[in-house]
Design an enzyme around this catalytic site. Structure first.
Site, PDB file in Angstrom:
ATOM      1  N   GLY A   1       0.816  -1.216   0.000  1.00 23.39           N
ATOM      2  CA  GLY A   1       0.000   0.000   0.000  1.00 23.39           C
ATOM      3  C   GLY A   1       0.842   1.254   0.000  1.00 23.39           C
ATOM      4  O   GLY A   1       2.078   1.189  -0.061  1.00 23.39           O
ATOM      5  N   SER A   2       0.165   2.403   0.096  1.00 21.50           N
ATOM      6  CA  SER A   2       0.867   3.678  -0.055  1.00 21.50           C
ATOM      7  C   SER A   2       1.482   4.183   1.255  1.00 21.50           C
ATOM      8  O   SER A   2       2.232   5.166   1.243  1.00 21.50           O
ATOM      9  CB  SER A   2      -0.107   4.726  -0.613  1.00 21.50           C
ATOM     10  OG  SER A   2      -1.214   4.844   0.257  1.00 21.50           O
ATOM     11  N   THR A   3       1.193   3.544   2.382  1.00 26.05           N
ATOM     12  CA  THR A   3       1.782   3.979   3.659  1.00 26.05           C
ATOM     13  C   THR A   3       3.105   3.245   3.911  1.00 26.05           C
ATOM     14  O   THR A   3       4.008   3.773   4.570  1.00 26.05           O
ATOM     15  CB  THR A   3       0.782   3.701   4.817  1.00 26.05           C
ATOM     16  OG1 THR A   3      -0.506   4.159   4.408  1.00 26.05           O
ATOM     17  CG2 THR A   3       1.175   4.445   6.082  1.00 26.05           C
TER      18      THR A   3
ATOM     19  N   ASP B   1       2.168  -3.266   8.362  1.00 26.11           N
ATOM     20  CA  ASP B   1       1.363  -3.222   7.140  1.00 26.11           C
ATOM     21  C   ASP B   1       0.357  -2.085   7.228  1.00 26.11           C
ATOM     22  O   ASP B   1       0.036  -1.594   8.318  1.00 26.11           O
ATOM     23  CB  ASP B   1       0.628  -4.577   6.991  1.00 26.11           C
ATOM     24  CG  ASP B   1       0.205  -4.865   5.565  1.00 26.11           C
ATOM     25  OD1 ASP B   1       0.202  -3.931   4.734  1.00 26.11           O
ATOM     26  OD2 ASP B   1      -0.129  -6.034   5.273  1.00 26.11           O
ATOM     27  N   GLY B   2      -0.162  -1.681   6.064  1.00 23.81           N
ATOM     28  CA  GLY B   2      -1.213  -0.677   6.017  1.00 23.81           C
ATOM     29  C   GLY B   2      -2.565  -1.317   6.291  1.00 23.81           C
ATOM     30  O   GLY B   2      -2.671  -2.535   6.476  1.00 23.81           O
TER      31      GLY B   2
ATOM     32  N   ASP C   1      -7.084  -0.686   5.400  1.00 32.24           N
ATOM     33  CA  ASP C   1      -8.143   0.121   4.775  1.00 32.24           C
ATOM     34  C   ASP C   1      -9.073   0.710   5.834  1.00 32.24           C
ATOM     35  O   ASP C   1      -9.624   1.789   5.634  1.00 32.24           O
ATOM     36  CB  ASP C   1      -8.910  -0.738   3.765  1.00 32.24           C
ATOM     37  CG  ASP C   1      -7.996  -1.162   2.626  1.00 32.24           C
ATOM     38  OD1 ASP C   1      -7.396  -0.267   2.006  1.00 32.24           O
ATOM     39  OD2 ASP C   1      -7.821  -2.372   2.385  1.00 32.24           O
TER      40      ASP C   1
ATOM     41  N   GLY D   1      -5.498  -3.194  -2.010  1.00 31.38           N
ATOM     42  CA  GLY D   1      -4.487  -3.381  -3.056  1.00 31.38           C
ATOM     43  C   GLY D   1      -4.425  -4.827  -3.541  1.00 31.38           C
ATOM     44  O   GLY D   1      -3.477  -5.209  -4.233  1.00 31.38           O
TER      45      GLY D   1
ATOM     46  N   GLU E   1      -0.709 -10.910   2.746  1.00 37.62           N
ATOM     47  CA  GLU E   1      -0.652 -10.065   3.946  1.00 37.62           C
ATOM     48  C   GLU E   1      -1.102 -10.845   5.178  1.00 37.62           C
ATOM     49  O   GLU E   1      -0.509 -10.719   6.250  1.00 37.62           O
ATOM     50  CB  GLU E   1      -1.536  -8.827   3.760  1.00 37.62           C
ATOM     51  CG  GLU E   1      -0.964  -7.858   2.734  1.00 37.62           C
ATOM     52  CD  GLU E   1      -1.881  -6.713   2.386  1.00 37.62           C
ATOM     53  OE1 GLU E   1      -1.384  -5.700   1.884  1.00 37.62           O
ATOM     54  OE2 GLU E   1      -3.100  -6.825   2.592  1.00 37.62           O
TER      55      GLU E   1
END
Ligand SMILES: O=C(CO)[C@H](O)[C@H](O)COP(=O)(O)O
Length: 265
Positions: free
Chosen positions: A47-49, A102-103, A105, A118, A124
């Site tokens: 993810g984006s984080t 981990d990110g 949602d 994603g 994950e």
């Protein structure tokens, strides 16, 4: 004991949007508190984080990192690890991981979360389960009381052969009439996961989302479902970067989830 403060903002902060700053703050704080010198096998989520997680780990220095192995949850995190010149490992070599970050949602008040925005939630979940400590990082928008508050559906990975039957079961038997196959943006046809499978996004009522473990188990029983993006009773802590530079931390302590906010440095 000194009061913990969130890491000071780096020089480039001005160029980042508030949401990006919040992601970075969450990631930096989680790394500072959970990736310690004794940790040698580290799981890196998607993810984006997560790029900010890797950025902070790299800042811990070559000396510490040369003795470590990093296990990715998919193509994106594998690239991140390689580009950052960190050592790559796989979960079949390292089925026990010290810490996975981990990110997410969305994360609820009990530290359950939705993942799979994603399409990486199968790997994950394997890395979350393999980890002695599983930590989530996200911006303030993901911090909710009940799952499904803002995020539209539960991501479900299915084998391609079974997708129509799983959809039918979700529509008619599991109470998700609006479940849909996730379509790709820059490709004709469906999103295909790193494992060659399809993804269904299934919205459920708030009532159903209030008991994510039961819902997860019911979905997982459908033939053709590989993994469900509901992670229940797995995370030990979640870090949320806030707009004012503070960080909200939810953590599990003797079975109870406690929430505290760390002020900006
Ligand atoms: O579960 C995931 C991918 O499958 C991601 O971790 C999740 O979508 C959060 O991503 P971001 O940090 O971009 O908000």
């Amino acid at each position: 004991m000194p009061v913990p403060t969130a890491p000071a903002a780096p020089i480039t902060t001005a160029k980042l949007s508030v949401i990006e700053q919040s992601k970075r703050l969450a990631a930096y704080t989680a790394v500072d508190q959970h990736i310690l010198p004794k940790h040698k096998v580290i799981g890196i989520g998607s993810g984006s984080t997560v790029p900010y997680v890797v950025e902070r780990i790299v800042q811990q220095g070559e000396e510490l990192n040369k003795g470590r192995v990093f296990v990715p949850t998919g193509f994106q995190s594998k690239e991140l690890i390689v580009e950052s010149k960190l050592s790559l490992g796989d979960v079949d070599q390292f089925p026990t991981i010290d810490v996975t970050i981990d990110g997410a949602d969305e994360v609820d008040s009990e530290l359950n979360c939705i993942k799979g925005g994603g399409a990486c939630h199968l790997r994950e979940k394997v890395l979350a389960e393999a980890a002695e400590t599983f930590v989530l990082v996200a911006d303030y928008r993901k911090n909710v009381q009940y799952l499904g508050t803002n995020f539209p559906g539960v991501p479900i990975e299915v084998v391609p052969f079974a997708y129509a039957k799983v959809l039918q079961n979700l529509h008619h038997r599991l109470g998700s009439p609006n479940a849909t196959l996730r379509m790709a943006k820059a490709k004709a046809g469906p999103v295909v996961s790193d494992n060659g499978n399809f993804i269904i996004d299934a919205p459920f009522s708030l009532e159903a989302m209030k008991d994510p473990f039961t819902l997860m188990a019911r979905i997982k029983m459908l033939t053709g479902v590989v993994e469900v993006g509901l992670f229940c009773h797995m995370a030990q802590a979640a870090y949320f970067g806030n707009q004012d530079g503070s960080v909200t931390v939810k953590s599990r302590l003797e079975g109870e989830v406690i929430e505290e906010t760390i002020s900006p440095a």
